[in-house]
Motif scaffolding. Structure first.
Motif, PDB file in Angstrom:
ATOM      1  N   ARG A  26       0.857  -1.196   0.000  1.00 21.45           N
ATOM      2  CA  ARG A  26       0.000   0.000   0.000  1.00 21.45           C
ATOM      3  C   ARG A  26       0.888   1.239   0.000  1.00 21.45           C
ATOM      4  O   ARG A  26       1.672   1.417   0.926  1.00 21.45           O
ATOM      5  N   GLY A  27       0.775   2.037  -1.020  1.00 20.40           N
ATOM      6  CA  GLY A  27       1.574   3.262  -1.107  1.00 20.40           C
ATOM      7  C   GLY A  27       3.062   2.984  -0.991  1.00 20.40           C
ATOM      8  O   GLY A  27       3.776   3.690  -0.306  1.00 20.40           O
ATOM      9  N   GLY A  28       3.504   1.904  -1.610  1.00 19.78           N
ATOM     10  CA  GLY A  28       4.925   1.578  -1.597  1.00 19.78           C
ATOM     11  C   GLY A  28       5.388   0.890  -0.318  1.00 19.78           C
ATOM     12  O   GLY A  28       6.552   0.542  -0.188  1.00 19.78           O
ATOM     13  N   GLU A  29       4.491   0.721   0.648  1.00 19.26           N
ATOM     14  CA  GLU A  29       4.863   0.081   1.915  1.00 19.26           C
ATOM     15  C   GLU A  29       4.246  -1.315   1.977  1.00 19.26           C
ATOM     16  O   GLU A  29       3.112  -1.520   1.552  1.00 19.26           O
ATOM     17  N   SER A  30       5.006  -2.238   2.526  1.00 23.74           N
ATOM     18  CA  SER A  30       4.476  -3.582   2.693  1.00 23.74           C
ATOM     19  C   SER A  30       3.680  -3.650   3.992  1.00 23.74           C
ATOM     20  O   SER A  30       4.184  -3.294   5.058  1.00 23.74           O
ATOM     21  N   VAL A  31       2.436  -4.076   3.882  1.00 24.12           N
ATOM     22  CA  VAL A  31       1.567  -4.154   5.062  1.00 24.12           C
ATOM     23  C   VAL A  31       1.188  -5.609   5.304  1.00 24.12           C
ATOM     24  O   VAL A  31       0.728  -6.308   4.399  1.00 24.12           O
ATOM     25  N   ARG A  73       4.661  -3.151   8.015  1.00 26.51           N
ATOM     26  CA  ARG A  73       3.701  -2.536   8.932  1.00 26.51           C
ATOM     27  C   ARG A  73       2.663  -3.596   9.269  1.00 26.51           C
ATOM     28  O   ARG A  73       2.427  -4.481   8.450  1.00 26.51           O
ATOM     29  N   VAL A  74       2.072  -3.498  10.411  1.00 23.07           N
ATOM     30  CA  VAL A  74       1.090  -4.507  10.805  1.00 23.07           C
ATOM     31  C   VAL A  74      -0.271  -3.857  11.002  1.00 23.07           C
ATOM     32  O   VAL A  74      -0.399  -2.858  11.700  1.00 23.07           O
ATOM     33  N   GLU A  75      -1.256  -4.432  10.341  1.00 23.35           N
ATOM     34  CA  GLU A  75      -2.618  -3.961  10.530  1.00 23.35           C
ATOM     35  C   GLU A  75      -3.485  -5.128  10.960  1.00 23.35           C
ATOM     36  O   GLU A  75      -3.451  -6.193  10.352  1.00 23.35           O
ATOM     37  N   LEU A  76      -4.226  -4.915  12.017  1.00 20.41           N
ATOM     38  CA  LEU A  76      -5.128  -5.956  12.498  1.00 20.41           C
ATOM     39  C   LEU A  76      -6.548  -5.629  12.059  1.00 20.41           C
ATOM     40  O   LEU A  76      -6.939  -4.461  12.062  1.00 20.41           O
ATOM     41  N   ILE A  77      -7.274  -6.671  11.674  1.00 21.40           N
ATOM     42  CA  ILE A  77      -8.721  -6.493  11.522  1.00 21.40           C
ATOM     43  C   ILE A  77      -9.332  -7.191  12.727  1.00 21.40           C
ATOM     44  O   ILE A  77      -9.242  -8.415  12.869  1.00 21.40           O
ATOM     45  N   VAL A  78      -9.875  -6.381  13.621  1.00 22.86           N
ATOM     46  CA  VAL A  78     -10.368  -6.901  14.901  1.00 22.86           C
ATOM     47  C   VAL A  78     -11.887  -6.818  14.924  1.00 22.86           C
ATOM     48  O   VAL A  78     -12.435  -5.714  14.911  1.00 22.86           O
TER      49      VAL A  78
END
Ligand SMILES: [Zn+2]
Length: 407
Positions: A26-31, A73-78
Protein backbone atom coordinates in the motif's frame (compact mmCIF):
# COMPACT_ATOMS: atom_id res chain seq x y z
CA UNK A 1 -5.77 -24.41 13.48
CA UNK A 2 -5.88 -20.85 14.76
CA UNK A 3 -4.34 -21.70 18.13
CA UNK A 4 -1.30 -23.13 16.44
CA UNK A 5 -0.67 -20.08 14.36
CA UNK A 6 2.83 -18.82 15.31
CA UNK A 7 1.74 -15.23 14.85
CA UNK A 8 -1.05 -15.82 17.32
CA UNK A 9 1.43 -17.04 19.92
CA UNK A 10 3.70 -14.05 19.31
CA UNK A 11 0.98 -11.43 19.09
CA UNK A 12 -0.98 -12.58 22.16
CA UNK A 13 -4.16 -10.73 21.32
CA UNK A 14 -6.08 -11.83 24.37
CA UNK A 15 -9.57 -13.12 23.53
CA UNK A 16 -8.69 -13.62 19.88
CA UNK A 17 -7.08 -16.07 17.50
CA UNK A 18 -5.69 -15.49 14.04
CA UNK A 19 -8.20 -16.31 11.35
CA UNK A 20 -6.06 -15.48 8.34
CA UNK A 21 -3.11 -13.31 7.39
CA UNK A 22 -1.64 -11.93 4.21
CA UNK A 23 0.64 -9.17 3.03
CA UNK A 24 -0.12 -6.45 0.55
CA UNK A 25 1.61 -3.35 -0.75
CA UNK A 26 0.00 0.00 0.00
CA UNK A 27 1.57 3.26 -1.11
CA UNK A 28 4.93 1.58 -1.60
CA UNK A 29 4.86 0.08 1.91
CA UNK A 30 4.48 -3.58 2.69
CA UNK A 31 1.57 -4.15 5.06
CA UNK A 32 1.06 -7.39 6.90
CA UNK A 33 -2.67 -7.76 7.55
CA UNK A 34 -3.91 -10.10 10.26
CA UNK A 35 -7.59 -10.90 10.54
CA UNK A 36 -8.48 -11.93 14.07
CA UNK A 37 -11.49 -13.90 15.22
CA UNK A 38 -12.95 -14.00 18.70
CA UNK A 39 -12.04 -17.02 20.78
CA UNK A 40 -15.49 -18.40 21.55
CA UNK A 41 -14.54 -19.91 24.89
CA UNK A 42 -13.03 -16.69 26.28
CA UNK A 43 -14.79 -14.96 29.16
CA UNK A 44 -15.21 -11.38 28.08
CA UNK A 45 -15.36 -8.30 30.29
CA UNK A 46 -18.23 -5.82 30.14
CA UNK A 47 -16.73 -2.33 29.76
CA UNK A 48 -19.56 -0.88 31.81
CA UNK A 49 -19.69 -3.07 34.92
CA UNK A 50 -16.70 -5.39 34.61
CA UNK A 51 -18.83 -8.58 34.71
CA UNK A 52 -17.49 -11.61 32.84
CA UNK A 53 -19.48 -13.38 30.17
CA UNK A 54 -18.83 -15.48 27.09
CA UNK A 55 -22.07 -14.34 25.49
CA UNK A 56 -21.48 -12.23 22.37
CA UNK A 57 -24.18 -9.83 21.27
CA UNK A 58 -22.63 -8.70 18.00
CA UNK A 59 -19.34 -7.91 16.21
CA UNK A 60 -18.04 -4.87 14.31
CA UNK A 61 -14.79 -4.99 12.33
CA UNK A 62 -12.17 -2.39 13.25
CA UNK A 63 -8.82 -1.79 11.62
CA UNK A 64 -6.11 -1.29 14.20
CA UNK A 65 -2.36 -0.73 13.90
CA UNK A 66 0.05 -2.88 15.88
CA UNK A 67 3.85 -2.86 16.19
CA UNK A 68 5.70 -3.57 12.92
CA UNK A 69 7.30 -6.97 12.27
CA UNK A 70 10.48 -7.14 10.22
CA UNK A 71 10.02 -4.64 7.40
CA UNK A 72 6.24 -4.85 7.41
CA UNK A 73 3.70 -2.54 8.93
CA UNK A 74 1.09 -4.51 10.80
CA UNK A 75 -2.62 -3.96 10.53
CA UNK A 76 -5.13 -5.96 12.50
CA UNK A 77 -8.72 -6.49 11.52
CA UNK A 78 -10.37 -6.90 14.90
CA UNK A 79 -14.02 -7.85 15.17
CA UNK A 80 -14.82 -5.78 18.26
CA UNK A 81 -17.25 -7.58 20.50
CA UNK A 82 -20.33 -6.25 22.16
CA UNK A 83 -21.01 -8.65 24.98
CA UNK A 84 -24.51 -9.57 26.04
CA UNK A 85 -23.98 -8.50 29.64
CA UNK A 86 -26.53 -10.04 32.01
CA UNK A 87 -26.64 -6.74 33.95
CA UNK A 88 -26.17 -4.00 31.34
CA UNK A 89 -27.34 -5.53 28.09
CA UNK A 90 -25.21 -5.10 24.94
CA UNK A 91 -21.95 -3.36 25.87
CA UNK A 92 -18.54 -3.03 24.27
CA UNK A 93 -16.02 -5.50 25.60
CA UNK A 94 -13.06 -4.16 27.62
CA UNK A 95 -9.75 -5.51 26.28
CA UNK A 96 -6.42 -5.35 28.09
CA UNK A 97 -4.51 -4.56 24.88
CA UNK A 98 -6.81 -2.18 23.02
CA UNK A 99 -8.84 0.82 24.24
CA UNK A 100 -12.38 1.46 23.10
CA UNK A 101 -12.29 3.17 19.69
CA UNK A 102 -8.46 3.23 19.71
CA UNK A 103 -6.78 2.81 16.34
CA UNK A 104 -3.50 1.52 17.72
CA UNK A 105 -2.75 -1.21 20.25
CA UNK A 106 -1.43 -0.38 23.72
CA UNK A 107 2.05 -1.59 22.87
CA UNK A 108 2.26 0.54 19.74
CA UNK A 109 1.02 3.57 21.70
CA UNK A 110 3.65 2.90 24.34
CA UNK A 111 6.46 2.68 21.77
CA UNK A 112 5.29 5.90 20.17
CA UNK A 113 5.37 7.61 23.56
CA UNK A 114 8.83 6.31 24.35
CA UNK A 115 10.24 7.53 21.03
CA UNK A 116 8.53 10.91 21.45
CA UNK A 117 10.78 11.53 24.45
CA UNK A 118 13.83 11.68 22.21
CA UNK A 119 12.54 12.31 18.69
CA UNK A 120 10.32 14.84 16.99
CA UNK A 121 6.71 13.93 16.27
CA UNK A 122 7.47 14.10 12.57
CA UNK A 123 10.21 11.49 12.82
CA UNK A 124 8.17 9.16 15.01
CA UNK A 125 5.24 9.46 12.59
CA UNK A 126 7.46 8.61 9.66
CA UNK A 127 9.07 5.71 11.49
CA UNK A 128 5.79 4.00 12.27
CA UNK A 129 3.94 5.17 9.17
CA UNK A 130 1.39 6.94 11.32
CA UNK A 131 -0.29 10.27 10.90
CA UNK A 132 1.41 13.27 12.59
CA UNK A 133 -1.79 14.09 14.47
CA UNK A 134 -2.19 10.53 15.70
CA UNK A 135 1.34 10.49 17.09
CA UNK A 136 0.90 13.80 18.85
CA UNK A 137 -2.40 12.72 20.34
CA UNK A 138 -0.90 9.43 21.57
CA UNK A 139 1.98 11.27 23.21
CA UNK A 140 -0.32 13.88 24.71
CA UNK A 141 -2.61 11.23 26.18
CA UNK A 142 0.37 9.33 27.60
CA UNK A 143 1.84 12.44 29.24
CA UNK A 144 -1.52 13.40 30.67
CA UNK A 145 -1.97 9.93 32.10
CA UNK A 146 1.54 9.63 33.50
CA UNK A 147 1.81 13.12 34.97
CA UNK A 148 -1.71 13.32 36.36
CA UNK A 149 -2.80 16.35 38.34
CA UNK A 150 0.12 18.14 39.97
CA UNK A 151 0.66 17.65 43.70
CA UNK A 152 0.69 21.04 45.41
CA UNK A 153 0.64 19.90 49.03
CA UNK A 154 3.21 21.20 51.49
CA UNK A 155 4.73 23.71 49.08
CA UNK A 156 7.10 26.16 50.80
CA UNK A 157 9.22 27.66 48.04
CA UNK A 158 8.44 28.37 44.40
CA UNK A 159 10.43 29.90 41.57
CA UNK A 160 8.78 31.79 38.72
CA UNK A 161 10.35 32.38 35.35
CA UNK A 162 9.35 33.51 31.91
CA UNK A 163 10.37 32.10 28.55
CA UNK A 164 9.64 32.97 24.94
CA UNK A 165 7.29 30.66 23.04
CA UNK A 166 8.10 32.25 19.75
CA UNK A 167 11.16 34.37 19.50
CA UNK A 168 10.32 37.78 20.90
CA UNK A 169 6.59 37.32 20.45
CA UNK A 170 4.62 35.27 22.87
CA UNK A 171 5.77 34.54 26.37
CA UNK A 172 4.89 31.96 28.96
CA UNK A 173 5.51 31.53 32.67
CA UNK A 174 6.80 28.44 34.37
CA UNK A 175 6.42 27.85 38.12
CA UNK A 176 8.91 25.47 39.68
CA UNK A 177 9.48 23.84 43.03
CA UNK A 178 13.25 24.41 43.28
CA UNK A 179 13.95 21.91 46.09
CA UNK A 180 12.60 18.97 44.13
CA UNK A 181 13.36 20.35 40.66
CA UNK A 182 9.75 19.94 39.72
CA UNK A 183 7.69 21.98 37.26
CA UNK A 184 4.37 22.76 38.92
CA UNK A 185 2.62 24.87 36.36
CA UNK A 186 3.08 26.42 32.94
CA UNK A 187 0.84 29.12 31.52
CA UNK A 188 0.78 31.49 28.64
CA UNK A 189 1.82 35.11 29.22
CA UNK A 190 3.94 36.81 31.86
CA UNK A 191 1.62 39.50 33.22
CA UNK A 192 -0.15 39.58 36.57
CA UNK A 193 -3.41 38.16 35.27
CA UNK A 194 -1.48 35.49 33.37
CA UNK A 195 0.02 33.96 36.52
CA UNK A 196 -3.09 34.46 38.64
CA UNK A 197 -4.54 31.05 37.67
CA UNK A 198 -1.61 29.39 39.42
CA UNK A 199 -2.43 31.06 42.72
CA UNK A 200 -6.10 30.24 42.23
CA UNK A 201 -5.11 26.60 41.76
CA UNK A 202 -3.00 26.76 44.90
CA UNK A 203 -5.88 28.19 46.94
CA UNK A 204 -5.68 30.59 49.89
CA UNK A 205 -4.56 28.04 52.43
CA UNK A 206 -1.59 26.73 50.49
CA UNK A 207 -0.75 30.29 49.36
CA UNK A 208 -0.45 31.24 53.02
CA UNK A 209 1.99 28.36 53.61
CA UNK A 210 4.37 29.65 50.95
CA UNK A 211 7.52 31.04 52.57
CA UNK A 212 9.61 32.22 49.62
CA UNK A 213 9.22 32.98 45.92
CA UNK A 214 12.30 33.21 43.71
CA UNK A 215 12.08 35.27 40.55
CA UNK A 216 13.54 37.66 38.06
CA UNK A 217 13.11 41.34 38.85
CA UNK A 218 9.69 41.17 37.27
CA UNK A 219 7.14 43.51 38.79
CA UNK A 220 4.11 41.42 37.74
CA UNK A 221 5.32 38.29 39.49
CA UNK A 222 6.32 40.23 42.55
CA UNK A 223 2.98 42.03 42.85
CA UNK A 224 1.02 38.86 42.30
CA UNK A 225 2.97 36.91 44.92
CA UNK A 226 2.55 39.77 47.42
CA UNK A 227 -1.15 39.86 46.77
CA UNK A 228 -1.80 36.16 47.31
CA UNK A 229 0.97 34.95 49.57
CA UNK A 230 1.27 37.20 52.60
CA UNK A 231 3.97 35.07 54.25
CA UNK A 232 6.27 34.67 51.27
CA UNK A 233 9.60 36.50 50.98
CA UNK A 234 10.55 37.68 47.50
CA UNK A 235 13.99 36.44 46.44
CA UNK A 236 15.78 37.66 43.31
CA UNK A 237 17.96 35.07 41.77
CA UNK A 238 21.54 35.55 40.71
CA UNK A 239 21.20 34.16 37.22
CA UNK A 240 18.73 36.83 36.14
CA UNK A 241 20.43 39.77 37.82
CA UNK A 242 23.78 38.87 36.29
CA UNK A 243 22.22 38.28 32.87
CA UNK A 244 20.61 41.71 33.10
CA UNK A 245 23.94 43.23 34.12
CA UNK A 246 25.57 41.59 31.10
CA UNK A 247 22.99 43.02 28.71
CA UNK A 248 22.55 46.47 30.21
CA UNK A 249 26.05 47.26 31.45
CA UNK A 250 28.78 45.14 29.88
CA UNK A 251 27.23 45.06 26.43
CA UNK A 252 26.45 48.78 26.52
CA UNK A 253 29.96 49.76 27.60
CA UNK A 254 31.46 47.46 24.98
CA UNK A 255 29.37 48.97 22.16
CA UNK A 256 30.09 52.54 23.34
CA UNK A 257 33.79 51.76 23.41
CA UNK A 258 33.68 50.26 19.92
CA UNK A 259 32.02 53.44 18.67
CA UNK A 260 34.75 55.56 20.24
CA UNK A 261 37.31 53.56 18.30
CA UNK A 262 35.85 54.55 14.96
CA UNK A 263 39.29 55.47 13.65
CA UNK A 264 41.12 52.49 15.10
CA UNK A 265 39.74 49.66 12.99
CA UNK A 266 41.75 46.74 14.45
CA UNK A 267 40.94 47.84 18.03
CA UNK A 268 37.30 48.28 17.15
CA UNK A 269 37.15 44.84 15.60
CA UNK A 270 38.58 43.18 18.69
CA UNK A 271 36.04 44.87 20.96
CA UNK A 272 33.12 44.12 18.66
CA UNK A 273 34.06 40.45 18.60
CA UNK A 274 34.50 40.17 22.35
CA UNK A 275 30.85 39.92 23.34
CA UNK A 276 30.84 36.29 24.48
CA UNK A 277 34.30 36.54 25.92
CA UNK A 278 33.01 39.23 28.28
CA UNK A 279 29.70 37.57 29.13
CA UNK A 280 31.13 34.12 29.75
CA UNK A 281 31.88 32.86 33.23
CA UNK A 282 35.53 33.23 33.99
CA UNK A 283 35.91 29.52 34.76
CA UNK A 284 34.43 28.43 31.44
CA UNK A 285 37.01 30.28 29.35
CA UNK A 286 38.94 28.16 26.88
CA UNK A 287 42.75 28.05 26.86
CA UNK A 288 44.03 31.29 25.33
CA UNK A 289 40.83 33.15 26.00
CA UNK A 290 42.03 34.19 29.45
CA UNK A 291 45.04 35.96 27.93
CA UNK A 292 42.81 37.57 25.32
CA UNK A 293 40.48 38.77 28.07
CA UNK A 294 43.29 40.20 30.19
CA UNK A 295 44.63 42.14 27.20
CA UNK A 296 41.21 43.47 26.35
CA UNK A 297 40.54 44.62 29.90
CA UNK A 298 43.99 46.16 30.28
CA UNK A 299 43.44 48.30 27.19
CA UNK A 300 39.89 49.42 28.05
CA UNK A 301 39.50 50.86 31.50
CA UNK A 302 35.71 51.16 31.55
CA UNK A 303 35.35 47.53 30.45
CA UNK A 304 37.78 46.53 33.17
CA UNK A 305 35.70 48.30 35.82
CA UNK A 306 32.35 46.85 34.78
CA UNK A 307 33.89 43.40 34.44
CA UNK A 308 35.35 43.47 37.96
CA UNK A 309 32.12 44.83 39.39
CA UNK A 310 30.20 42.01 37.78
CA UNK A 311 32.21 39.49 39.75
CA UNK A 312 31.69 41.54 42.89
CA UNK A 313 27.96 41.61 42.19
CA UNK A 314 27.92 37.82 41.87
CA UNK A 315 29.66 37.52 45.21
CA UNK A 316 26.67 39.12 46.92
CA UNK A 317 24.90 35.78 46.48
CA UNK A 318 27.63 33.92 48.34
CA UNK A 319 26.97 35.52 51.71
CA UNK A 320 25.00 33.56 54.24
CA UNK A 321 24.52 36.41 56.68
CA UNK A 322 22.35 39.32 55.64
CA UNK A 323 24.58 41.76 57.59
CA UNK A 324 27.68 40.77 55.59
CA UNK A 325 25.74 40.86 52.34
CA UNK A 326 24.37 44.32 53.15
CA UNK A 327 27.88 45.60 53.86
CA UNK A 328 29.15 44.13 50.60
CA UNK A 329 26.24 45.70 48.77
CA UNK A 330 27.01 49.18 50.18
CA UNK A 331 30.61 48.84 49.06
CA UNK A 332 29.56 47.64 45.61
CA UNK A 333 27.04 50.46 45.25
CA UNK A 334 29.61 53.13 46.22
CA UNK A 335 32.08 51.81 43.66
CA UNK A 336 29.42 51.71 40.97
CA UNK A 337 28.40 55.33 41.54
CA UNK A 338 31.98 56.51 41.80
CA UNK A 339 32.90 54.88 38.47
CA UNK A 340 30.83 57.52 36.64
CA UNK A 341 30.30 54.92 33.92
CA UNK A 342 26.81 55.87 32.88
CA UNK A 343 25.23 52.42 32.20
CA UNK A 344 26.71 51.10 35.43
CA UNK A 345 25.44 54.02 37.53
CA UNK A 346 22.00 53.62 35.99
CA UNK A 347 21.94 49.88 36.66
CA UNK A 348 23.04 50.32 40.28
CA UNK A 349 20.33 52.93 40.92
CA UNK A 350 17.70 50.69 39.38
CA UNK A 351 18.87 47.69 41.36
CA UNK A 352 18.82 49.44 44.73
CA UNK A 353 15.05 49.14 45.41
CA UNK A 354 15.42 45.38 44.90
CA UNK A 355 18.00 45.06 47.64
CA UNK A 356 15.67 43.26 50.12
CA UNK A 357 15.00 40.60 47.47
CA UNK A 358 18.73 40.17 46.94
CA UNK A 359 19.54 39.96 50.64
CA UNK A 360 16.66 37.49 51.12
CA UNK A 361 18.89 35.09 49.27
CA UNK A 362 20.92 34.65 52.44
CA UNK A 363 17.94 33.04 54.11
CA UNK A 364 16.88 31.08 51.02
CA UNK A 365 20.11 30.04 49.36
CA UNK A 366 18.60 28.22 46.40
CA UNK A 367 20.63 26.96 43.53
CA UNK A 368 20.08 29.44 40.74
CA UNK A 369 21.36 27.12 38.08
CA UNK A 370 18.02 25.33 38.23
CA UNK A 371 16.24 28.23 36.56
CA UNK A 372 19.00 28.39 33.99
CA UNK A 373 18.77 24.63 33.44
CA UNK A 374 15.03 24.74 32.94
CA UNK A 375 15.42 27.62 30.52
CA UNK A 376 17.88 25.61 28.44
CA UNK A 377 15.75 22.48 28.51
CA UNK A 378 12.72 24.44 27.32
CA UNK A 379 14.75 25.62 24.34
CA UNK A 380 15.56 22.02 23.44
CA UNK A 381 11.92 20.95 23.74
CA UNK A 382 10.91 23.88 21.58
CA UNK A 383 13.39 22.88 18.89
CA UNK A 384 12.12 19.30 18.98
CA UNK A 385 8.57 20.53 18.61
CA UNK A 386 9.46 22.38 15.42
CA UNK A 387 7.44 25.39 16.41
CA UNK A 388 3.97 23.92 16.35
CA UNK A 389 1.34 25.85 18.17
CA UNK A 390 -0.23 23.52 20.73
CA UNK A 391 0.52 25.17 24.06
CA UNK A 392 -1.15 22.46 26.14
CA UNK A 393 1.03 19.75 24.64
CA UNK A 394 4.18 21.89 24.81
CA UNK A 395 3.52 22.61 28.50
CA UNK A 396 3.00 18.91 29.23
CA UNK A 397 6.38 18.20 27.65
CA UNK A 398 7.97 20.78 29.96
CA UNK A 399 6.32 19.25 33.02
CA UNK A 400 7.44 15.80 31.93
CA UNK A 401 11.05 16.98 31.62
CA UNK A 402 11.03 18.04 35.29
CA UNK A 403 8.85 15.54 37.15
CA UNK A 404 10.73 16.13 40.43
CA UNK A 405 13.21 14.18 42.51
CA UNK A 406 12.71 12.69 45.96
CA UNK A 407 9.94 13.66 48.27
ZN1 LIG B 1 -22.17 -4.99 32.33
Amino acid sequence: MAHDHPISRLGRWEGYDVAEDWSEVRGGESVYVIRLEPDRGYLRCCSNCGARTAAIHDLVDRRVRDLPVFEHRVELIVPRVRVACPRCGPKLERLPWLDAYARVTHRLAESVGRLCQVMTIRHVARYFGLDWKTVKELDRARLQRELGPVDLEGLEVIALDEFAIQKGHRYATVVVEPMRKRVLWVGRGRGREDVRPFFALLGPQRCAQLRAAVMDMNASYELEVRRHCANAVIVFDLFHVVAKYGREVIDRVRVDRANELRNDLPGRKIIKGARWLLLKNRDSLRPGEDVQLEELLAANHALFVVYVLRDALKNLWDYRHAGDAARAWRSWYRKALRSRIEPLVRFARRLRPYLPGILAHCRWPLGTNLVEGINNKIKVIKRMAYGYRDDAYFFLKIRAAFPGVGR
